[in-house]
Design an enzyme around this catalytic site. Structure first.
Site, PDB file in Angstrom:
ATOM      1  N   HIS A 165      28.644  97.794 -24.272  1.00  0.00           N
ATOM      2  CA  HIS A 165      28.657  96.335 -24.101  1.00  0.00           C
ATOM      3  C   HIS A 165      29.460  96.001 -22.840  1.00  0.00           C
ATOM      4  O   HIS A 165      30.554  96.537 -22.647  1.00  0.00           O
ATOM      5  CB  HIS A 165      29.281  95.661 -25.325  1.00  0.00           C
ATOM      6  N   MET A 194      17.699  95.367 -26.891  1.00  0.00           N
ATOM      7  CA  MET A 194      17.962  93.953 -27.149  1.00  0.00           C
ATOM      8  C   MET A 194      17.643  93.537 -28.593  1.00  0.00           C
ATOM      9  O   MET A 194      17.159  92.428 -28.823  1.00  0.00           O
ATOM     10  CB  MET A 194      17.159  93.099 -26.160  1.00  0.00           C
ATOM     11  N   ASN A 224      26.760 102.023 -28.943  1.00  0.00           N
ATOM     12  CA  ASN A 224      26.248 100.986 -28.050  1.00  0.00           C
ATOM     13  C   ASN A 224      27.233 100.810 -26.898  1.00  0.00           C
ATOM     14  O   ASN A 224      28.420 101.112 -27.040  1.00  0.00           O
ATOM     15  CB  ASN A 224      26.104  99.670 -28.801  1.00  0.00           C
TER      16      ASN A 224
END
Ligand code: GRF
Length: 202
Positions: free
Chosen positions: A111, A92, A109
Site C-alpha cells: 500500500h 483493485m 499486499n
C-alpha cells in the site's frame, strides 16, 4: 534454500510485479513468480508476465454469479500452480472469505502510504493534500478489511516542499519496489511470526 512459489494478483501496470520477478531472477530473493492473475484483460502486468514466460491469466469477474464463486476460481488457479504465497500488487479488489480461507496468513499486499494512515484509493495524493511531512509505503498481510492487516515492513518517504502528488508517488513507488521483495524474502526465510495483529521478525 528451496524456491518459494509466488502467485501475483494484479489489475494494472504491474511495476511491483516486475520488481518481484526481477528480484527472483537475480537471486535476490529465494522466490519465483509461477502465475499472474488479472481481473482486467488489458492490464500491462499480463504483458510483463508473458514477456517473462510466466503463465498470465485473465479471470473475468462477470463470468461468475458472485464474488465467492469468482474467488474460488482464482484460488483454484493458484492452487493448481502450487502457490505458497499470494502477493497482491495493484489488485483493485477487496478479498473475501474464500481467498482468505484458501491462503491463511499467506497473502500480502503493498500500500502506498504509512498505514494505518490513508488506507484505500489515491493514498499518495490524499497524503500530499493533507500536508503530511512524511509518507511512504507498507507491506502487510491481508485480512478482511481494507489495508488493515498486520504490518510486515514500511519505508518512510519525506515530503519535499517542491513535491506534487505525482513526484511524491514516484518516490514512494521506488521504495515499494524495494520493500515488497524484502518482505517476500523474510517470508521465504520463515522469519515472520504473526501474533494477534503484530508481525515479529525472527
Ligand atoms: C502501487 O502504488 C501499490 O502500492 C498499490 O497499487 C499500485 C500498483 O502499481 N497497491 P503497480 O501496478 O505495481 O505498478
Amino acid at each position: 534454500m528451496s524456491c518459494l512459489r509466488l502467485g501475483v494478483l494484479v489489475s494494472g501496470r504491474g511495476s511491483n510485479l516486475q520488481a518481484i520477478i526481477d528480484a527472483g531472477q537475480k537471486g535476490e530473493i529465494p522466490a519465483e513468480v509461477v502465475v499472474v492473475i488479472s481481473d482486467q484483460p488489458d492490464a500491462f502486468a499480463l504483458t510483463r508476465a508473458r514477456a517473462n514466460n510466466i503463465p498470465a491469466i485473465y479471470v473475468n469477474f462477470q463470468d461468475f454469479p458472485n464474488k465467492e464463486k469468482y474467488e474460488e476460481k482464482v484460488a483454484a488457479i493458484l492452487q493448481a500452480h502450487k502457490v505458497e504465497l499470494v502477493c497482491l500488487a495493484g489488485y483493485m479488489r477487496i478479498l473475501g472469505a474464500s481467498m482468505l480461507e484458501a491462503f491463511p496468513n499467506r497473502i500480502m499486499n503493498i500500500h502506498p502510504a504509512l498505514l494505518p494512515a490513508f488506507p484505500g484509493l489515491h493514498a499518495q495524493a490524499r497524503a500530499w493534500e493533507h500536508g503530511v511531512r512524511f509518507s511512504g509505503c507498507t507491506v502487510h498481510f491481508v485480512d478482511e478489511g481494507v489495508d488493515t492487516g498486520p504490518i510486515i515492513l514500511q519505508a518512510v518517504v519525506p515530503v519535499l516542499v517542491e513535491d506534487t502528488a505525482e513526484t511524491l508517488a514516484a518516490r514512494i513507488l521506488e521504495q515499494e519496489h524495494k520493500i515488497y521483495p524484502a518482505a517476500i524474502r523474510l517470508f521465504a526465510q520463515n522469519r515472520l511470526r504473526i501474533q494477534r495483529r503484530k508481525v515479529y521478525l525472527k
